[in-house]
Motif scaffolding. Structure first.
Motif, short mmCIF file in Angstrom:
data_model
loop_
_atom_site.label_atom_id
_atom_site.label_comp_id
_atom_site.label_asym_id
_atom_site.label_seq_id
_atom_site.Cartn_x
_atom_site.Cartn_y
_atom_site.Cartn_z
N GLY A 1 -71.85 -46.22 -4.88
CA GLY A 1 -70.90 -45.62 -3.96
C GLY A 1 -71.30 -45.73 -2.51
N THR B 1 -64.42 -41.61 -2.88
CA THR B 1 -63.87 -42.54 -3.86
C THR B 1 -64.97 -43.43 -4.44
OG1 THR B 1 -61.71 -42.58 -2.76
CG2 THR B 1 -62.22 -44.44 -4.21
N MET C 1 -65.07 -48.34 2.26
CA MET C 1 -64.38 -47.50 1.29
C MET C 1 -64.68 -46.03 1.58
SD MET C 1 -64.73 -47.46 -2.90
CE MET C 1 -63.98 -49.09 -3.08
N GLU C 2 -63.72 -45.16 1.29
CA GLU C 2 -63.96 -43.73 1.43
C GLU C 2 -65.13 -43.33 0.54
OE1 GLU C 2 -61.51 -39.51 0.99
OE2 GLU C 2 -60.87 -41.30 -0.10
N TYR D 1 -67.07 -41.45 -6.93
CA TYR D 1 -66.40 -41.26 -8.22
C TYR D 1 -66.46 -42.54 -9.06
CZ TYR D 1 -64.55 -36.61 -7.20
OH TYR D 1 -64.43 -35.27 -6.93
N MET D 2 -66.32 -43.67 -8.41
CA MET D 2 -66.45 -44.95 -9.13
C MET D 2 -67.87 -45.11 -9.67
SD MET D 2 -64.17 -47.37 -6.60
CE MET D 2 -64.37 -48.87 -7.57
#
Length: 253
Positions: free
Chosen positions: A75, A87, A83-84, A90-91
């Motif tokens: 992340g 998000t 990327m946020e 969570y990935m």
């Protein structure tokens, strides 16, 4: 408890009479599961780690695990690319679920009963994390794998490992790395790096040693859980450390 990395004063158990630690949490990075691959999951490496866990579990130590997801998705790196952050995190949690399922499969091929409990509810593939349920699984001798970190973005799997070790009442948190302990520099890059046998939690924080993030160290300190750092690449190292033998660095108060 071992007095230093040599295991010389871990009580009379350190001489082979049984495991010193009766319940442990093993933290493995996702990168460790890559083996010789550049990306993803190496089935041979997963099976080898499963063999290490099998030997410890069958010797009578209750084992739970937290596995990172950096071999599949990281992340922080995604956030750096635009990327946020939430998000991306969570990935990364979903990546840890994939690694956990791979480890569960490898352990069950060895007839080791294993349960994956996820902080993110994914009912089709694993159980939701419920503390009392996890405790019951461990009391029954099952290996428990905690997936999806803490279930919250901005927290690493190191912090998740310290949290779950605290919740499960573990005797120790064992961090499996590429090297046989904690050094003052990366021994892969600095051949003259100094290796430590024993450190305090404050030593790690004040010297900014890159063992685990500060929140994980602080949580382990608050709950008086020793952290033992060893090399996952040495065959039998996990069992040796559980018996307070072999090469490792111990971090305590």
């Amino acid at each position: 408890m071992a007095e230093d990395g040599s295991g010389e004063t871990a009580g009379n158990q350190a001489d082979g009479q049984g495991p010193v630690y009766k319940r442990v949490l093993l933290k493995i990075s996702g990168e460790a599961l890559m083996g010789g691959l550049a990306y993803g999951i190496d089935p041979e490496m997963v099976d080898r780690v499963a063999g290490e866990i099998e030997s410890v579990s069958k010797a009578g130590t209750e084992v739970c695990l937290v596995i990172g997801g950096g071999n599949i998705f990281r992340g922080i790196s995604a956030a750096a690319a635009g990327m946020e952050r939430a998000t991306g995190d969570y990935m990364g949690m979903l990546a840890t679920v994939m690694n956990s399922l791979a480890m569960q499969s490898a352990l069950e091929r060895r007839n080791i009963q294993t349960r994956v409990l996820s902080a993110l509810p994914i009912a089709a593939v694993c159980e939701p994390y419920i503390r009392r349920r996890a405790m019951r699984h461990m009391e029954k001798g099952r290996v428990v794998i905690f997936a999806a970190g803490t279930g919250n973005p901005f927290f690493t799997t190191d912090t998740a490992a310290a949290l779950r070790a605290s919740e499960m009442g573990c005797d120790a948190l064992l961090k499996a790395t590429k090297v046989d302990g904690v050094y003052d520099a990366d021994p892969m890059k600095v051949p003259t790096a100094t290796r430590y046998e024993r450190l305090s939690y404050m030593d790690v924080l004040t010297r900014d040693l890159k063992v685990m993030d500060a929140s994980a160290i602080s949580l382990a300190r608050e709950n008086e859980i020793p952290i033992l750092v060893f090399s996952i690449h040495n065959n039998g190292a996990f069992a040796e450390v559980v018996h307070a033998r072999g090469r490792y660095t111990i971090i305590t108060e």
